[in-house]
Write a protein that holds these residues in place. Structure first.
Motif: not given
Length: 312
Positions: A85-94, A115-125
């Motif tokens: 459950d300790n997931v960490a890192g970045q995800t890039r989501i459109g 998941h406080p250690n997950v950073r989501a980068v959101i791209r609209e398109g």
């Protein structure tokens, strides 16, 4: 060829100049210039036109592949550092615009809590631009609307949404809760561009019922399409999520029973598999939709074949 060289040319593509690229990489300009020169020497081509501070054609092709390599390396780090459950890192989501406005706030809040250690980068398109970005690896996943026919992608329906006729309160159809599609025959409408997925959906429904859709204007972008209808520039057919529950004004939402529901789905590549942050983000998204979908008029979290057909 090494990672620093790839990072340097991607930074130049993103920031425009050697000095700006150096600042983004927390280094000095001479280091960036050296990385690019060594990469050009190894490949035997000029990658950056120094006089114009622009990538050459060869440079743009290298950047496309370099992004893919750097993203894959980042995904490896995310997977290795994630345990249970300790997931960490970045995800890039459109995300398509209408869904982004409705779901992104709730998704980010829930993701931060779970998941406080997950950073989501959101791209609209638009779906048409998000699909190739997922296939190329620039995005880890995307939220798009169907149909899509790409065997290299995993497609998971998330929800179905009604299509509504959005009209100004002074329009002749504004007084009705429901109108048959025959009422729209040759009616001037704000429509998506010819060839777009939503336009194809509307034209199939119109043709089935012997109706001709006449464009008053063609608008590329569902949110802009809805905004123009809100402001009284003309009636438009838009998905339910284009009409926020909090929005009030001099417009009416009219049901057209013959219009099908639009299905929104998540997509990700089959190979290589999505990283751990992407998996937990998509799982969180599905949970948010199940819990909040019914609160948005016209949204139906049940995506079974029967549920995606609008009852007449």
């Amino acid at each position: 060829m090494d990672v620093r060289q790839l990072a340097a040319i991607v930074a130049i593509a993103d920031h425009g100049t050697f000095s700006a690229a150096a600042r983004s990489l927390y280094t000095v300009q001479s280091n960036v210039s050296g990385h690019i020169s060594r990469l050009e020497k190894e490949l035997g081509v000029t990658l950056v036109d120094r006089s114009q501070s622009e990538l050459t054609e060869e440079g743009a092709r290298v950047v496309e592949r370099a992004r893919r390599v750097l993203n894959e390396m980042e995904d490896i780090t995310s997977d290795v550092s994630s345990r249970h459950d300790n997931v960490a890192g970045q995800t890039r989501i459109g995300v398509i615009g209408t869904t982004a406005r409705w779901l992104t706030p709730s998704l980010l809040r829930q993701l931060a809590a779970d998941h406080p250690n997950v950073r989501a980068v959101i791209r609209e398109g638009a779906s048409s631009s998000l699909v190739p970005n997922v296939m190329s690896g620039e995005l880890n996943a995307a939220i798009i609307h169907l149909p899509i026919d790409e065997p290299e992608l995993v497609v998971e329906p998330l929800f179905a949404e009604d299509l509504f006729l959005l009209v100004d309160q002074n329009h002749r159809l504004a007084g009705a809760d429901t109108v048959p599609i025959l009422e729209l025959d040759d009616e001037p409408l704000l429509l998506p561009p010819t060839g777009s997925a939503l336009r194809k959906l509307l034209e199939r429904a119109a043709a089935t019922n012997g109706v001709t859709l006449r464009p008053q204007a063609e608008i590329d972008g569902v949110r802009l399409l809805a905004s123009l209808a809100f402001d009284g520039f003309g009636p438009a057919i838009v998905p339910a999520t284009a009409i926020p529950t909090w929005l009030t004004g001099s417009f009416c939402r009219v049901t057209v029973p013959e219009l099908p529901r639009r299905v929104v789905a998540s997509i990700r590549r089959r190979r290589p598999s999505a990283n751990a942050p992407t998996h937990v983000t998509l799982t969180t998204l599905r949970t948010v939709i199940e819990e909040q979908g019914e609160q948005q008029p016209g949204v139906h979290p049940d995506t079974s074949p029967l549920a995606t057909q609008r009852p007449i």
